[in-house]
Motif scaffolding. Structure first.
Motif, PDB file in Angstrom:
ATOM      1  N   PHE A 243      40.379  39.999  40.063  1.00  0.00           N
ATOM      2  CA  PHE A 243      39.978  41.364  40.341  1.00  0.00           C
ATOM      3  C   PHE A 243      41.269  42.080  40.713  1.00  0.00           C
ATOM      4  O   PHE A 243      41.996  41.640  41.604  1.00  0.00           O
ATOM      5  CB  PHE A 243      38.970  41.436  41.488  1.00  0.00           C
ATOM      6  N   ASN A 244      41.595  43.141  40.003  1.00  0.00           N
ATOM      7  CA  ASN A 244      42.892  43.774  40.191  1.00  0.00           C
ATOM      8  C   ASN A 244      42.814  45.248  40.583  1.00  0.00           C
ATOM      9  O   ASN A 244      43.833  45.923  40.681  1.00  0.00           O
ATOM     10  CB  ASN A 244      43.743  43.615  38.929  1.00  0.00           C
ATOM     11  N   ARG A 245      41.619  45.737  40.788  1.00  0.00           N
ATOM     12  CA  ARG A 245      41.444  47.104  41.274  1.00  0.00           C
ATOM     13  C   ARG A 245      40.159  47.103  42.093  1.00  0.00           C
ATOM     14  O   ARG A 245      39.078  46.833  41.560  1.00  0.00           O
ATOM     15  CB  ARG A 245      41.334  48.078  40.107  1.00  0.00           C
ATOM     16  N   VAL A 246      40.300  47.374  43.365  1.00  0.00           N
ATOM     17  CA  VAL A 246      39.148  47.356  44.253  1.00  0.00           C
ATOM     18  C   VAL A 246      39.139  48.661  45.043  1.00  0.00           C
ATOM     19  O   VAL A 246      40.107  48.969  45.754  1.00  0.00           O
ATOM     20  CB  VAL A 246      39.201  46.146  45.217  1.00  0.00           C
ATOM     21  N   ILE A 247      38.059  49.407  44.894  1.00  0.00           N
ATOM     22  CA  ILE A 247      37.933  50.678  45.601  1.00  0.00           C
ATOM     23  C   ILE A 247      36.551  50.711  46.249  1.00  0.00           C
ATOM     24  O   ILE A 247      35.532  50.744  45.541  1.00  0.00           O
ATOM     25  CB  ILE A 247      38.118  51.879  44.663  1.00  0.00           C
ATOM     26  N   GLU A 248      36.542  50.688  47.568  1.00  0.00           N
ATOM     27  CA  GLU A 248      35.285  50.693  48.308  1.00  0.00           C
ATOM     28  C   GLU A 248      34.440  51.901  47.900  1.00  0.00           C
ATOM     29  O   GLU A 248      34.961  52.994  47.682  1.00  0.00           O
ATOM     30  CB  GLU A 248      35.557  50.721  49.812  1.00  0.00           C
ATOM     31  N   ASN A 249      33.153  51.692  47.775  1.00  0.00           N
ATOM     32  CA  ASN A 249      32.185  52.717  47.370  1.00  0.00           C
ATOM     33  C   ASN A 249      32.384  53.215  45.940  1.00  0.00           C
ATOM     34  O   ASN A 249      31.857  54.249  45.561  1.00  0.00           O
ATOM     35  CB  ASN A 249      32.199  53.917  48.327  1.00  0.00           C
ATOM     36  N   PHE A 250      33.160  52.478  45.148  1.00  0.00           N
ATOM     37  CA  PHE A 250      33.395  52.880  43.769  1.00  0.00           C
ATOM     38  C   PHE A 250      33.246  51.683  42.846  1.00  0.00           C
ATOM     39  O   PHE A 250      32.166  51.453  42.317  1.00  0.00           O
ATOM     40  CB  PHE A 250      34.770  53.544  43.642  1.00  0.00           C
ATOM     41  N   VAL A 251      34.320  50.915  42.633  1.00  0.00           N
ATOM     42  CA  VAL A 251      34.281  49.802  41.687  1.00  0.00           C
ATOM     43  C   VAL A 251      35.069  48.600  42.173  1.00  0.00           C
ATOM     44  O   VAL A 251      35.957  48.711  43.013  1.00  0.00           O
ATOM     45  CB  VAL A 251      34.849  50.184  40.293  1.00  0.00           C
TER      46      VAL A 251
ATOM     47  N   GLN B  31      37.116  45.978  39.799  1.00  0.00           N
ATOM     48  CA  GLN B  31      37.527  45.859  38.394  1.00  0.00           C
ATOM     49  C   GLN B  31      38.370  44.606  38.190  1.00  0.00           C
ATOM     50  O   GLN B  31      39.143  44.231  39.074  1.00  0.00           O
ATOM     51  CB  GLN B  31      38.349  47.095  38.028  1.00  0.00           C
ATOM     52  N   GLY B  32      38.206  43.987  37.032  1.00  0.00           N
ATOM     53  CA  GLY B  32      38.967  42.781  36.768  1.00  0.00           C
ATOM     54  C   GLY B  32      39.268  42.585  35.302  1.00  0.00           C
ATOM     55  O   GLY B  32      38.862  43.372  34.455  1.00  0.00           O
ATOM     56  N   GLY B  33      39.975  41.505  35.037  1.00  0.00           N
ATOM     57  CA  GLY B  33      40.420  41.224  33.675  1.00  0.00           C
ATOM     58  C   GLY B  33      41.818  41.790  33.487  1.00  0.00           C
ATOM     59  O   GLY B  33      42.616  41.850  34.417  1.00  0.00           O
ATOM     60  N   GLU B  34      42.097  42.225  32.290  1.00  0.00           N
ATOM     61  CA  GLU B  34      43.421  42.762  31.986  1.00  0.00           C
ATOM     62  C   GLU B  34      43.593  44.123  32.679  1.00  0.00           C
ATOM     63  O   GLU B  34      42.726  44.990  32.590  1.00  0.00           O
ATOM     64  CB  GLU B  34      43.574  42.901  30.471  1.00  0.00           C
ATOM     65  N   HIS B  35      44.713  44.305  33.353  1.00  0.00           N
ATOM     66  CA  HIS B  35      44.966  45.538  34.101  1.00  0.00           C
ATOM     67  C   HIS B  35      45.502  46.638  33.181  1.00  0.00           C
ATOM     68  O   HIS B  35      46.200  46.354  32.205  1.00  0.00           O
ATOM     69  CB  HIS B  35      45.972  45.271  35.228  1.00  0.00           C
ATOM     70  N   ASP B  36      45.187  47.872  33.518  1.00  0.00           N
ATOM     71  CA  ASP B  36      45.654  49.029  32.742  1.00  0.00           C
ATOM     72  C   ASP B  36      47.162  48.965  32.475  1.00  0.00           C
ATOM     73  O   ASP B  36      47.618  49.223  31.362  1.00  0.00           O
ATOM     74  CB  ASP B  36      45.398  50.346  33.501  1.00  0.00           C
ATOM     75  N   THR B  37      47.935  48.647  33.519  1.00  0.00           N
ATOM     76  CA  THR B  37      49.392  48.607  33.399  1.00  0.00           C
ATOM     77  C   THR B  37      49.830  47.555  32.384  1.00  0.00           C
ATOM     78  O   THR B  37      50.724  47.809  31.572  1.00  0.00           O
ATOM     79  CB  THR B  37      50.027  48.307  34.776  1.00  0.00           C
ATOM     80  N   ASP B  38      49.203  46.380  32.426  1.00  0.00           N
ATOM     81  CA  ASP B  38      49.553  45.306  31.488  1.00  0.00           C
ATOM     82  C   ASP B  38      49.200  45.698  30.056  1.00  0.00           C
ATOM     83  O   ASP B  38      49.948  45.405  29.121  1.00  0.00           O
ATOM     84  CB  ASP B  38      48.850  44.009  31.871  1.00  0.00           C
ATOM     85  N   ILE B  39      48.080  46.356  29.889  1.00  0.00           N
ATOM     86  CA  ILE B  39      47.677  46.811  28.559  1.00  0.00           C
ATOM     87  C   ILE B  39      48.690  47.816  28.039  1.00  0.00           C
ATOM     88  O   ILE B  39      49.150  47.720  26.886  1.00  0.00           O
ATOM     89  CB  ILE B  39      46.256  47.418  28.599  1.00  0.00           C
ATOM     90  N   ALA B  40      49.058  48.781  28.868  1.00  0.00           N
ATOM     91  CA  ALA B  40      50.023  49.811  28.456  1.00  0.00           C
ATOM     92  C   ALA B  40      51.371  49.194  28.089  1.00  0.00           C
ATOM     93  O   ALA B  40      51.980  49.582  27.079  1.00  0.00           O
ATOM     94  CB  ALA B  40      50.192  50.843  29.564  1.00  0.00           C
ATOM     95  N   LYS B  41      51.838  48.223  28.879  1.00  0.00           N
ATOM     96  CA  LYS B  41      53.116  47.560  28.583  1.00  0.00           C
ATOM     97  C   LYS B  41      53.047  46.814  27.259  1.00  0.00           C
ATOM     98  O   LYS B  41      53.970  46.889  26.446  1.00  0.00           O
ATOM     99  CB  LYS B  41      53.487  46.586  29.707  1.00  0.00           C
ATOM    100  N   ARG B  42      51.970  46.069  27.049  1.00  0.00           N
ATOM    101  CA  ARG B  42      51.814  45.310  25.801  1.00  0.00           C
ATOM    102  C   ARG B  42      51.788  46.253  24.602  1.00  0.00           C
ATOM    103  O   ARG B  42      52.447  46.017  23.593  1.00  0.00           O
ATOM    104  CB  ARG B  42      50.551  44.460  25.849  1.00  0.00           C
ATOM    105  N   GLU B  43      51.038  47.331  24.714  1.00  0.00           N
ATOM    106  CA  GLU B  43      50.926  48.269  23.597  1.00  0.00           C
ATOM    107  C   GLU B  43      52.245  48.995  23.340  1.00  0.00           C
ATOM    108  O   GLU B  43      52.589  49.251  22.187  1.00  0.00           O
ATOM    109  CB  GLU B  43      49.795  49.258  23.859  1.00  0.00           C
ATOM    110  N   ALA B  44      53.007  49.293  24.393  1.00  0.00           N
ATOM    111  CA  ALA B  44      54.313  49.933  24.220  1.00  0.00           C
ATOM    112  C   ALA B  44      55.313  48.976  23.567  1.00  0.00           C
ATOM    113  O   ALA B  44      56.138  49.396  22.752  1.00  0.00           O
ATOM    114  CB  ALA B  44      54.845  50.409  25.567  1.00  0.00           C
TER     115      ALA B  44
ATOM    116  N   LYS C 267      48.413  50.607  48.062  1.00  0.00           N
ATOM    117  CA  LYS C 267      48.219  52.009  47.664  1.00  0.00           C
ATOM    118  C   LYS C 267      47.798  52.148  46.206  1.00  0.00           C
ATOM    119  O   LYS C 267      47.295  53.190  45.808  1.00  0.00           O
ATOM    120  CB  LYS C 267      49.480  52.820  47.940  1.00  0.00           C
ATOM    121  N   SER C 268      47.960  51.097  45.403  1.00  0.00           N
ATOM    122  CA  SER C 268      47.538  51.120  43.996  1.00  0.00           C
ATOM    123  C   SER C 268      46.189  50.448  43.794  1.00  0.00           C
ATOM    124  O   SER C 268      45.812  50.157  42.666  1.00  0.00           O
ATOM    125  CB  SER C 268      48.587  50.430  43.119  1.00  0.00           C
ATOM    126  N   ASP C 269      45.485  50.153  44.873  1.00  0.00           N
ATOM    127  CA  ASP C 269      44.154  49.540  44.863  1.00  0.00           C
ATOM    128  C   ASP C 269      44.146  48.064  44.476  1.00  0.00           C
ATOM    129  O   ASP C 269      43.100  47.507  44.170  1.00  0.00           O
ATOM    130  CB  ASP C 269      43.172  50.327  43.975  1.00  0.00           C
TER     131      ASP C 269
END
Length: 171
Positions: A22-30, A32-45, A155-157
């Motif tokens: 789980f790589n993004r945790v925001i109380e009262n929201f979501v 999130q896990g699996g591949e992180h947005d940052t890793d996806i963006a780096k791979r695609e770049a 600070k990045s959740d």
């Protein structure tokens, strides 16, 4: 959401979500896990020749962002297409009639009676409806996700301590 379901089942068979984080945790929201947005963006770049593989959005009024719903993460693409290896669970928050009315006006659609009642009774994140694909629901272990949603993060959740998870198909 048959295509999302099939993608998810294939990911399970391919062990995409075996000992994932789980790589993004925001109380009262979501949570999130699996591949992180940052890793996806780096791979695609790094490999622009591969494009940006996404799965087309699938919206259905029976699948909405109530507490316990799970769906596929995505970036800001205008097609609202999903990442292939990222999921999130809605831990949500209480929702009022006024919020639902305002969202209907803003988004130009009406919530079903079932969705409206569910949001008012248990909460969720209705602002995500028709923007992110929901394709499943937690039917056991929701209390665990609610506890995970309260862990300390930076600070990045990102959770300060790693939280591993595995998804398995139950037949």
């Amino acid at each position: 959401m048959p295509k999302h379901r099939e993608l998810f089942l294939q990911a399970i068979k391919s062990d995409v979500y075996r000992d994932a984080l789980f790589n993004r945790v925001i109380e009262n929201f979501v949570v999130q896990g699996g591949e992180h947005d940052t890793d996806i963006a780096k791979r695609e770049a790094a490999h622009p020749e591969l494009g940006k593989p996404r799965l087309a959005a699938e919206f259905d009024p029976r699948a909405y962002h109530k507490v316990g719903a799970f769906g596929a993460g995505r970036d800001d693409n205008p097609e609202k297409a999903s990442f292939l290896n990222q999921l999130y669970f809605i831990v949500g928050k209480p929702v009022s009639t006024e919020e639902l009315d305002a969202l209907e006006q803003k988004k130009g659609f009406a919530y079903t009676t079932e969705a409206r009642n569910t949001y008012l009774q248990i909460g969720g994140q209705p602002r995500l409806d028709n923007d992110y694909t929901v394709f499943g629901e937690v039917y056991e272990g929701l209390s665990v996700l609610l506890e995970i949603s309260k862990v300390r993060t930076d600070k990045s959740d990102y959770p300060l301590k790693e939280i591993h998870f595995t998804v398995e198909e139950i037949r």
